[in-house]
Every structure is written in structure tokens, then in C-alpha cells.
Design an enzyme around this catalytic site. Sequence first.
Site, PDB file in Angstrom:
ATOM      1  N   HIS A  35       0.865  -1.187   0.000  1.00 20.11           N
ATOM      2  CA  HIS A  35       0.000   0.000   0.000  1.00 20.11           C
ATOM      3  C   HIS A  35       0.896   1.231   0.000  1.00 20.11           C
ATOM      4  CE1 HIS A  35       1.121   0.238   4.189  1.00 20.11           C
ATOM      5  NE2 HIS A  35       0.597  -0.956   4.426  1.00 20.11           N
ATOM      6  N   GLY A  37       1.903   3.169   2.199  1.00 19.40           N
ATOM      7  CA  GLY A  37       2.918   3.217   3.270  1.00 19.40           C
ATOM      8  C   GLY A  37       4.197   2.537   2.802  1.00 19.40           C
ATOM      9  N   HIS A  38       4.037   1.308   2.269  1.00 18.34           N
ATOM     10  CA  HIS A  38       5.201   0.636   1.674  1.00 18.34           C
ATOM     11  C   HIS A  38       5.749   1.486   0.522  1.00 18.34           C
ATOM     12  CE1 HIS A  38       2.670  -2.939   3.006  1.00 18.34           C
ATOM     13  NE2 HIS A  38       3.799  -3.164   3.651  1.00 18.34           N
ATOM     14  N   GLN A  62       6.997 -14.908  12.812  1.00 21.47           N
ATOM     15  CA  GLN A  62       6.652 -13.724  13.605  1.00 21.47           C
ATOM     16  C   GLN A  62       5.163 -13.641  13.934  1.00 21.47           C
ATOM     17  OE1 GLN A  62       8.173 -11.036  10.448  1.00 21.47           O
ATOM     18  NE2 GLN A  62       6.438  -9.737  10.971  1.00 21.47           N
ATOM     19  N   ASP A 151       5.638   0.957  12.608  1.00 20.19           N
ATOM     20  CA  ASP A 151       6.021  -0.155  13.483  1.00 20.19           C
ATOM     21  C   ASP A 151       7.250   0.286  14.276  1.00 20.19           C
ATOM     22  OD1 ASP A 151       4.254  -2.523  12.365  1.00 20.19           O
ATOM     23  OD2 ASP A 151       4.963  -1.363  10.665  1.00 20.19           O
ATOM     24  N   GLN A 154       9.418  -2.180  16.234  1.00 21.13           N
ATOM     25  CA  GLN A 154      10.223  -2.977  15.293  1.00 21.13           C
ATOM     26  C   GLN A 154      11.453  -2.185  14.843  1.00 21.13           C
ATOM     27  OE1 GLN A 154       8.423  -5.351  12.014  1.00 21.13           O
ATOM     28  NE2 GLN A 154       9.000  -3.630  10.753  1.00 21.13           N
ATOM     29  N   SER A 187      -1.561  -3.251   5.838  1.00 15.18           N
ATOM     30  CA  SER A 187      -2.094  -4.331   4.988  1.00 15.18           C
ATOM     31  C   SER A 187      -3.346  -4.930   5.625  1.00 15.18           C
ATOM     32  CB  SER A 187      -1.051  -5.430   4.803  1.00 15.18           C
ATOM     33  OG  SER A 187       0.120  -4.884   4.234  1.00 15.18           O
TER      34      SER A 187
HETATM   35  P1  AMP Z   1       4.819  -4.972   6.617  1.00 16.50           P
HETATM   36  O1  AMP Z   1       4.607  -5.407   5.205  1.00 16.50           O
HETATM   37  O2  AMP Z   1       3.563  -4.628   7.343  1.00 16.50           O
HETATM   38  O3  AMP Z   1       5.738  -5.897   7.380  1.00 16.50           O
HETATM   39  O4  AMP Z   1       5.590  -3.592   6.516  1.00 16.50           O
HETATM   40  C1  AMP Z   1       6.786  -3.467   5.799  1.00 16.50           C
HETATM   41  C2  AMP Z   1       7.412  -2.142   6.116  1.00 16.50           C
HETATM   42  O5  AMP Z   1       6.515  -1.095   5.740  1.00 16.50           O
HETATM   43  C3  AMP Z   1       7.690  -1.974   7.609  1.00 16.50           C
HETATM   44  O6  AMP Z   1       8.946  -1.329   7.771  1.00 16.50           O
HETATM   45  C4  AMP Z   1       6.549  -1.104   8.053  1.00 16.50           C
HETATM   46  O7  AMP Z   1       6.853  -0.318   9.189  1.00 16.50           O
HETATM   47  C5  AMP Z   1       6.333  -0.225   6.838  1.00 16.50           C
HETATM   48  N1  AMP Z   1       4.979   0.333   6.853  1.00 16.50           N
HETATM   49  C6  AMP Z   1       3.814  -0.340   6.963  1.00 16.50           C
HETATM   50  N2  AMP Z   1       2.767   0.520   6.999  1.00 16.50           N
HETATM   51  C7  AMP Z   1       3.291   1.765   6.915  1.00 16.50           C
HETATM   52  C8  AMP Z   1       2.735   3.081   6.920  1.00 16.50           C
HETATM   53  N3  AMP Z   1       1.421   3.302   7.022  1.00 16.50           N
HETATM   54  N4  AMP Z   1       3.575   4.133   6.810  1.00 16.50           N
HETATM   55  C9  AMP Z   1       4.921   3.939   6.712  1.00 16.50           C
HETATM   56  N5  AMP Z   1       5.502   2.719   6.710  1.00 16.50           N
HETATM   57  C10 AMP Z   1       4.707   1.647   6.818  1.00 16.50           C
END
Ligand code: AMP
Length: 284
Positions: A35, A37-38, A62, A151, A154, A187
Site C-alpha cells: 500500500h 505506506g510501503h 513472527q 512499526d 520494530q 495491509s
Molecule cells: P509490513 O509489510 O507490514 O511488514 O511492513 C513493511 C514495512 O513497511 C515496515 O517497515 C513497516 O513499518 C512499513 N509500513 C507499513 N505501513 C506503513 C505506513 N502506514 N507508513 C509507513 N511505513 C509503513
Amino acid sequence: MVELLRTISELRARLSAIRRNGAAIGLVPTMGALHAGHGRLLEKAVADGGFVVASIFVNPTQFHREDDFQSYPRDLATDLAFCERRNVDAAFVPDADEMYAGEPLTSVVVSGLTEHLCGPQRPGHFEGVATVVTKLLNIVQPDRAYFGEKDRQQLVVIRRVVKDLDIPVEIIGVPTVREPDGLALSSRNQLLSSGERQAATVLYRAIRKAEELVQAGETCPGEVMKQGLAVFESEPSARVEYFEVVDPEQLQPVDEIKAPVLIAGAAHLGATRLIDNILVEARE
Ligand code: AMP
């Protein structure tokens, strides 16, 4: 074209050719269902230059609940097109057998930083995260790796792993991308019903309320938590998992609030668990 690489040996061969040409390597680890954010992480990595690898791997170690792992959204074709549009060079998409061949006996445990926030609620989660990220950093050996502040725990854990284990990589934190109503992109948001989606903003509203109090000079963490938690009363369908005010580096509760301070929470909307946080850097 984004190159799809499924094995560690294929990826390593590709990256050693890149390195011989002198290009820097950027890594963006994800679990897919990409999305905006990614997207922000990928765009930053591409803007920083060099060869950008996005990893897409729903890491089983995890998840502490099997149903959460099973229901996690997956859509590789859409994710690859997403990477392609952002000029990502390669997608590393291993399966679990590739990542965990031969029943590994080694894992990375970060003590201390995982006693609060998500740690107690998700036993084994940060061990799974720290281990898979260490593996990805060893596989890719990037110059830079990008993680979202959404996160935050993390991000703090990974910075510590890199420091403690002398992993030669720059960790870059990227600000949280939000919907117009404040909900942090995740997600998991696509698993929300329309009612749950509307209710989900309560988490951000509660954290914002707490932030306002801190900005206004409130120094008592108990008072900030009480008023933050009161915001959830307007949305009885949301179940609060935690709502805490902690030191942003040690992630331990503070006795008295002095900025910088981290306000973080988790809430369940039906079967979906959402997290969010705001770092209050200094009083205005
Ligand atoms: P995930 O796929 O949820 O493991 O996220 C992968 C990376 O994208 C991680 O470093 C998350 O912190 C980052 N991430 C997920 N959602 C967002 C968001 N809304 N804004 C910024 N980074 C995000």
C-alpha cells in the site's frame, strides 16, 4: 522490469554483479499486500539511488496465531506491478522452505526492548522479526535498509540488532503514511468491514488526544493514559490491547513525561489487530 528472484543463490549472484559495478544496494523488507505506506519506503529507497530490492515474505515465525498468519493478505501479481511502477529493481520473494531450510537452531533475541507495547501481547513476535531481518540483511548485504515508523518498536529493535551485531548497514526510518482521517495505512486494513473501518480511527484519535495533553504540558503519564483511554469509550466496538507512554529509545514506561516521549497503542476491531504510535519530539 522488476526482476523476480525466488532463491537466495539467484539473488546473491545478481547482487554480486551489481556490487562489482560499484552500485549501492537498498533493501525494503515487506510482507506484501503493498500500500502507499510501503510505497513511501520504496520511493525513498529509489530516490536515494543504487539498486533497490524489495523483499516480499510473509514470515511465519513472527505470527503467534496461526489464523492471523493464514488470513494475512497476499497478492503477488499486484505487488510486483506496484514495485514496477515505483522503479524498484528486484523483488526477492522466497518461500518459507527457502528461508528456513534445514530447521535452523539459531535465532536473534533482543531483550529489554520487548517487555512493553507489542512484546507481551505477541510472544515470539520480535524474535521472529529480528531473526528474519538479520537473515535478510545477511542475504542482501544492503548499504541501506528502510523501515516504517508505523512499526516503531520494530524499528527500535532492528536498530539495536544492527548495533549489537555490528551489521554494516544504515537503517533509515520513514514517517507513517495515513488515510485522510488519520488511520495509519496497514495491509490489515483491507480485512476490516466498513463499520470496523470507520471505528478504527479511534486508535489515532486516542493517541492524538494524548499527544495534545503532552504538548499542553501534562507531565503525568497516568493522566495522559487515562484521557487517551477515555477516547476509546466513544467506540465500544474497539477493544484496546494496550495504550502506553514510553521512553522512545528504551521503550520503558516513564514516571514523568519529558519530551521526547512515545505514545503507542494497539486495538482490536473484530478479528483485526491494529497498532499506531506518535513520537512527541518536543513540546511546542
Ligand atoms: P509490513 O509489510 O507490514 O511488514 O511492513 C513493511 C514495512 O513497511 C515496515 O517497515 C513497516 O513499518 C512499513 N509500513 C507499513 N505501513 C506503513 C505506513 N502506514 N507508513 C509507513 N511505513 C509503513
